[in-house]
Design a protein around this motif. Sequence first.
Motif: not given
Length: 148
Positions: A6, A10, A130, A134
Motif C-alpha cells: 500500500w 501511495s 488503492t 489519496h
Amino acid sequence: MQGEEWEDESTRALALKLIVAGHAERNFCPQSLAHRLYISRRHLYRCLHSVGGVAEIIGVARAETAAMLMVHNPAATMTDIYPAAGFGNDEALRYHFVRTFGLLPGRYEVGASSHRPVISQALAQTRAATGSAHRHHVAPAPGFHVQQ
C-alpha cells in the motif's frame, strides 16, 4: 493489500501527481522527484517500475505537453516548445516525441495518433489498486490535462 504494498501504491500515486505538476520544470529529474517525496532514488524506481519507469514517464509527460503546445500555437518553433515542455534541447524532444507518438513533431496532427497517455493509464491503475483514497492533491502544470 499489505502495508508495504500500500505504501508503494501511495508513493506511486503521489509520484505520478508530482510528475504531472512538475515535469515542465527544467531541472525536474528522477533525483529531484525522489527528494520531493523524501525517498531514495532507488525506491522511487522500484515504485514506478510497473508503470513504465521514472525517466520514461517524465519523457512522455513532456512529449504530451509539447504536443499540446504545438496544437495550441502552430506558429511556435521547436526552439520555443522544447524548453516550455521541460526538455533540455530539441533532440530530446524529438526522441521522446517519436517514442511516445511514433512520429516526428513536424508530422504530428491532432488525432494522428491513437496514443493514450501513459500517465493517465498509470494514475488509473494506481487509483484502482488503492481505492482512490489519496490524501495528497497536486495541481497539474498549467495547460496540462490528465485524462481520467
